[in-house]
Design a protein around this motif. Structure first.
Motif, PDB file in Angstrom:
ATOM      1  N   ALA A   1     -55.644  77.987  41.358  1.00  0.00           N
ATOM      2  CA  ALA A   1     -56.325  78.883  40.422  1.00  0.00           C
ATOM      3  C   ALA A   1     -56.191  80.340  40.858  1.00  0.00           C
ATOM      4  O   ALA A   1     -55.959  81.235  40.037  1.00  0.00           O
ATOM      5  CB  ALA A   1     -57.800  78.494  40.313  1.00  0.00           C
ATOM      6  N   ALA A   2     -56.317  80.587  42.174  1.00  0.00           N
ATOM      7  CA  ALA A   2     -56.198  81.957  42.667  1.00  0.00           C
ATOM      8  C   ALA A   2     -54.784  82.501  42.472  1.00  0.00           C
ATOM      9  O   ALA A   2     -54.596  83.674  42.132  1.00  0.00           O
ATOM     10  CB  ALA A   2     -56.574  82.016  44.140  1.00  0.00           C
ATOM     11  N   SER A   3     -53.786  81.655  42.690  1.00  0.00           N
ATOM     12  CA  SER A   3     -52.404  82.128  42.550  1.00  0.00           C
ATOM     13  C   SER A   3     -52.006  82.315  41.095  1.00  0.00           C
ATOM     14  O   SER A   3     -51.054  83.050  40.801  1.00  0.00           O
ATOM     15  CB  SER A   3     -51.443  81.148  43.229  1.00  0.00           C
ATOM     16  OG  SER A   3     -51.507  79.873  42.621  1.00  0.00           O
ATOM     17  N   LEU A   4     -52.725  81.682  40.180  1.00  0.00           N
ATOM     18  CA  LEU A   4     -52.409  81.816  38.761  1.00  0.00           C
ATOM     19  C   LEU A   4     -53.244  82.875  38.073  1.00  0.00           C
ATOM     20  O   LEU A   4     -53.038  83.163  36.896  1.00  0.00           O
ATOM     21  CB  LEU A   4     -52.613  80.472  38.041  1.00  0.00           C
ATOM     22  CG  LEU A   4     -51.756  79.303  38.533  1.00  0.00           C
ATOM     23  CD1 LEU A   4     -52.032  78.063  37.697  1.00  0.00           C
ATOM     24  CD2 LEU A   4     -50.279  79.645  38.508  1.00  0.00           C
ATOM     25  N   ALA A   5     -54.212  83.444  38.788  1.00  0.00           N
ATOM     26  CA  ALA A   5     -55.066  84.467  38.179  1.00  0.00           C
ATOM     27  C   ALA A   5     -54.242  85.697  37.830  1.00  0.00           C
ATOM     28  O   ALA A   5     -53.331  86.083  38.569  1.00  0.00           O
ATOM     29  CB  ALA A   5     -56.192  84.843  39.141  1.00  0.00           C
ATOM     30  N   PRO A   6     -54.545  86.339  36.694  1.00  0.00           N
ATOM     31  CA  PRO A   6     -53.793  87.552  36.318  1.00  0.00           C
ATOM     32  C   PRO A   6     -53.900  88.611  37.401  1.00  0.00           C
ATOM     33  O   PRO A   6     -54.960  88.815  37.990  1.00  0.00           O
ATOM     34  CB  PRO A   6     -54.477  88.003  35.025  1.00  0.00           C
ATOM     35  CG  PRO A   6     -55.147  86.777  34.501  1.00  0.00           C
ATOM     36  CD  PRO A   6     -55.555  85.983  35.689  1.00  0.00           C
TER      37      PRO A   6
ATOM     38  N   PRO B   1     -62.064  66.795  49.352  1.00  0.00           N
ATOM     39  CA  PRO B   1     -62.030  68.171  49.862  1.00  0.00           C
ATOM     40  C   PRO B   1     -60.660  68.828  49.748  1.00  0.00           C
ATOM     41  O   PRO B   1     -60.561  70.013  49.386  1.00  0.00           O
ATOM     42  CB  PRO B   1     -62.455  68.012  51.331  1.00  0.00           C
ATOM     43  CG  PRO B   1     -63.212  66.734  51.378  1.00  0.00           C
ATOM     44  CD  PRO B   1     -62.537  65.847  50.378  1.00  0.00           C
ATOM     45  N   VAL B   2     -59.593  68.089  50.052  1.00  0.00           N
ATOM     46  CA  VAL B   2     -58.250  68.667  49.976  1.00  0.00           C
ATOM     47  C   VAL B   2     -57.879  68.958  48.527  1.00  0.00           C
ATOM     48  O   VAL B   2     -57.289  70.009  48.212  1.00  0.00           O
ATOM     49  CB  VAL B   2     -57.222  67.723  50.626  1.00  0.00           C
ATOM     50  CG1 VAL B   2     -55.810  68.264  50.457  1.00  0.00           C
ATOM     51  CG2 VAL B   2     -57.530  67.542  52.105  1.00  0.00           C
ATOM     52  N   LEU B   3     -58.232  68.059  47.614  1.00  0.00           N
ATOM     53  CA  LEU B   3     -57.939  68.302  46.201  1.00  0.00           C
ATOM     54  C   LEU B   3     -58.673  69.538  45.695  1.00  0.00           C
ATOM     55  O   LEU B   3     -58.100  70.351  44.950  1.00  0.00           O
ATOM     56  CB  LEU B   3     -58.327  67.075  45.372  1.00  0.00           C
ATOM     57  CG  LEU B   3     -57.436  65.844  45.538  1.00  0.00           C
ATOM     58  CD1 LEU B   3     -58.054  64.648  44.815  1.00  0.00           C
ATOM     59  CD2 LEU B   3     -56.039  66.114  44.999  1.00  0.00           C
ATOM     60  N   ALA B   4     -59.930  69.697  46.093  1.00  0.00           N
ATOM     61  CA  ALA B   4     -60.687  70.882  45.681  1.00  0.00           C
ATOM     62  C   ALA B   4     -60.040  72.160  46.223  1.00  0.00           C
ATOM     63  O   ALA B   4     -59.935  73.171  45.513  1.00  0.00           O
ATOM     64  CB  ALA B   4     -62.131  70.761  46.162  1.00  0.00           C
ATOM     65  N   LEU B   5     -59.602  72.116  47.482  1.00  0.00           N
ATOM     66  CA  LEU B   5     -58.945  73.277  48.074  1.00  0.00           C
ATOM     67  C   LEU B   5     -57.661  73.616  47.323  1.00  0.00           C
ATOM     68  O   LEU B   5     -57.376  74.793  47.031  1.00  0.00           O
ATOM     69  CB  LEU B   5     -58.639  73.003  49.542  1.00  0.00           C
ATOM     70  CG  LEU B   5     -57.832  74.074  50.292  1.00  0.00           C
ATOM     71  CD1 LEU B   5     -58.619  75.373  50.362  1.00  0.00           C
ATOM     72  CD2 LEU B   5     -57.468  73.579  51.689  1.00  0.00           C
ATOM     73  N   LEU B   6     -56.881  72.609  46.988  1.00  0.00           N
ATOM     74  CA  LEU B   6     -55.627  72.850  46.271  1.00  0.00           C
ATOM     75  C   LEU B   6     -55.874  73.448  44.894  1.00  0.00           C
ATOM     76  O   LEU B   6     -55.145  74.342  44.448  1.00  0.00           O
ATOM     77  CB  LEU B   6     -54.846  71.542  46.144  1.00  0.00           C
ATOM     78  CG  LEU B   6     -54.214  71.001  47.425  1.00  0.00           C
ATOM     79  CD1 LEU B   6     -53.682  69.592  47.210  1.00  0.00           C
ATOM     80  CD2 LEU B   6     -53.096  71.919  47.907  1.00  0.00           C
ATOM     81  N   VAL B   7     -56.890  72.953  44.213  1.00  0.00           N
ATOM     82  CA  VAL B   7     -57.213  73.494  42.889  1.00  0.00           C
ATOM     83  C   VAL B   7     -57.619  74.957  43.002  1.00  0.00           C
ATOM     84  O   VAL B   7     -57.216  75.807  42.186  1.00  0.00           O
ATOM     85  CB  VAL B   7     -58.318  72.654  42.222  1.00  0.00           C
ATOM     86  CG1 VAL B   7     -58.834  73.340  40.963  1.00  0.00           C
ATOM     87  CG2 VAL B   7     -57.793  71.262  41.883  1.00  0.00           C
ATOM     88  N   LEU B   8     -58.410  75.291  44.042  1.00  0.00           N
ATOM     89  CA  LEU B   8     -58.817  76.687  44.236  1.00  0.00           C
ATOM     90  C   LEU B   8     -57.610  77.577  44.536  1.00  0.00           C
ATOM     91  O   LEU B   8     -57.488  78.691  44.003  1.00  0.00           O
ATOM     92  CB  LEU B   8     -59.836  76.778  45.373  1.00  0.00           C
ATOM     93  CG  LEU B   8     -61.237  76.245  45.072  1.00  0.00           C
ATOM     94  CD1 LEU B   8     -62.090  76.261  46.328  1.00  0.00           C
ATOM     95  CD2 LEU B   8     -61.898  77.075  43.968  1.00  0.00           C
ATOM     96  N   ILE B   9     -56.722  77.095  45.401  1.00  0.00           N
ATOM     97  CA  ILE B   9     -55.522  77.878  45.730  1.00  0.00           C
ATOM     98  C   ILE B   9     -54.669  78.076  44.481  1.00  0.00           C
ATOM     99  O   ILE B   9     -54.171  79.183  44.206  1.00  0.00           O
ATOM    100  CB  ILE B   9     -54.717  77.172  46.833  1.00  0.00           C
ATOM    101  CG1 ILE B   9     -55.491  77.189  48.148  1.00  0.00           C
ATOM    102  CG2 ILE B   9     -53.356  77.821  47.016  1.00  0.00           C
ATOM    103  CD1 ILE B   9     -54.845  76.369  49.249  1.00  0.00           C
TER     104      ILE B   9
END
Length: 509
Positions: free
Chosen positions: A498-503, A488-496
């Protein structure tokens, strides 16, 4: 016309001059004061917050160097104990100690510099850059526990182990504690507004609210009663065999007699536990003295000992029953690289390169993997020999949940300043993560009985010979972390991330 919401750059393109890296080095050193034995946990989110601020404002091409300097400071202080093994025989190995510390600190610093640089290159806004760097550092902590056989020592979240917030690890594991640390650090950056008189106030208040909420939740969990102690008494023996004397033939006989005498002292006991490599002889040569060991223990005995199979040597735990009858054996499987084994060791041994700490052969061979030991009348236990206790993934590798954890270790290698206390803290974290009590038998200390909340019930200090007689604490039901692990923590980190790297869409006025 674009709105001006970005602070000025801290550095220009390329490698900054040394004077601009010294603040990052200092922030890394200050952040490491949150780890044992200092325990100044508040220093870590404060220093990391300033570091994220600096990294987010630096030119992306310079972030690598700022991250490298900060990581070097963190790991140089956190791993300062790494010089101690080279000082055991200072005449032969002392010259290696500064190189070992510098190389270890630089190696650890790369796990900060590379992800910080990658996140800074990909993120678009400076706030997004701060968040992306924070998430990347936590993911790097996780990766460090696996790559090159793993070394998850001095993780960012370890600063909370001795606080109520450490109880969060029962849900999130050590990785989640890192999320707590860098969330507090990143919030002031995330809510920074240049037009406000106090631009850091909203984020700082949110960080304090997060701190207070998690602290209160941890206190609530600690207030919940644990199951009753088991109706059996453990005797943990700490012989205090100094490392520079441990294998000396005359002194090893003294230490062996000390083990027997402490085991035989009056008092009820249902199981006696000796530390890692407690004796200087091999298991194959122990036959004549096994009855004397059993008689001194007056109960089943678990002892650390080396053993041989053909040309292979193992770092093991062996059980001894009535009359000296040899029972189950557990072989350490997660070995210390270059300490207990050398990669491609059979080939390198031909030119005289052997493992540093192994006392037999060219190095130890690895056992088959995680397992349990069973003794009559004793709940099944999962053994962990020294270094194995820093790897949480091994505690989820069994099909059947054990009743408790046993760490047999020889922390005399780590000196008397930071290493033994950091090792003890990580053992406490394993108890919190799993909801299982952990018993720690250490050659020179710190030996301890640790309950399922990670609290020390009884202990022996460093560099003292003695014994602990204490009941085995009860176990909690399986924790969320023991069921789900880090997913769960790894999934949350990946989402964060991805959101911070979105154009980001450009805003125009």
């Amino acid at each position: 016309m674009r709105t001006a919401t970005r602070p000025p750059r801290l550095t220009r393109r390329g490698r900054p001059p040394l004077r601009r890296l010294l603040p990052d080095l200092g922030l890394g050193l200050v952040a490491a004061l949150g780890l044992a034995p200092f325990g100044l946990w508040a220093a870590t989110p404060l220093a990391m917050g300033l570091l994220l601020w600096r990294l987010a404002r630096a030119h992306p091409s310079a972030v690598f160097w700022h991250g490298l300097a900060a990581g070097f400071g963190w790991f140089a202080l956190a791993l300062s104990w790494i010089v101690e093994p080279f000082l055991v025989d200072i005449a032969r190995h002392g010259w290696m100690s500064p190189f070992a510390l510098i190389l270890m600190a630089l190696g650890g610093a790369l796990f900060w510099a590379v992800p910080a640089w990658a996140a800074a290159r990909l993120a678009r806004g400076w706030r997004q850059r701060a968040v992306a760097i924070a998430a990347a550092l936590i993911l790097s902590d996780w990766l460090r526990g696996w790559i090159f056989t793993g070394f998850p020592w001095a993780q960012i979240g370890h600063v909370w182990i001795d606080t109520p917030i450490g109880q969060t690890a029962a849900v999130t594991g050590a990785l989640g504690l890192g999320v707590v640390t860098l969330t507090m650090a990143a919030l002031p950056c995330l809510f920074w507004r240049p037009a406000q008189r106090a631009p850091l106030l909203p984020g700082t208040l949110l960080a304090l609210l997060l701190l207070g909420g998690l602290w209160a939740e941890g206190l609530s969990r600690l207030a919940q009663p644990l199951p009753s102690d088991r109706d059996l008494t453990l005797r943990v023996v700490q012989p205090n065999a100094a490392q520079h004397l441990k294998w000396d033939p005359e002194w090893s006989a003294v230490f062996f007699r000390r083990l027997l005498d402490l085991s035989a002292e009056p008092g009820p006991r249902d199981l006696v536990i000796w530390p890692e490599t407690a004796v200087n002889f091999l298991l194959e040569d122990a036959g004549p003295v096994l009855p004397a060991m059993s008689q001194a223990a007056g109960a089943p005995l678990i002892m650390g000992i080396q053993r041989r199979e053909g040309s292979r040597f193992y770092n093991s735990l062996a059980t001894v029953g009535p009359g000296g009858e040899l029972g189950q054996i557990y072989d350490k499987f997660h070995l210390v690289p270059f300490g207990e084994y050398i990669p491609w060791g059979d080939a390198l041994a031909r030119i005289g390169i052997t493992a540093f700490a192994a006392q037999q052969g060219n190095g130890y061979s690895a056992g088959p993997g995680p397992g349990t030991l069973s003794l009559p009348g004793i709940p099944d236990l999962q053994p962990l020999i020294c270094y194995e206790a820093i790897f949480p993934q091994h505690l989820r590798a069994l099909d059947q949940r054990p009743g408790w954890l046993l760490q047999a270790t020889n922390d005399a290698w780590f000196g008397a300043f930071s290493g033994p206390y950091q090792h003890l803290a990580q053992a406490r974290l394993r108890a919190i993560e799993t909801g299982l009590p952990l018993v720690r038998a250490a050659n020179t200390g710190v030996s301890a009985i640790i309950d399922a909340h990670g609290r020390i019930r009884a202990s022996l200090p460093l560099n003292e010979a003695g014994r602990i007689d204490a009941p085995l604490p009860g176990a909690l039901p399986p924790t969320v972390w023991s069921r789900l692990g880090n997913a769960p923590v790894l999934a949350l980190l990946v989402l964060i991330l991805a959101a911070s790297l979105a154009p980001r869409r450009r805003r125009r006025t």
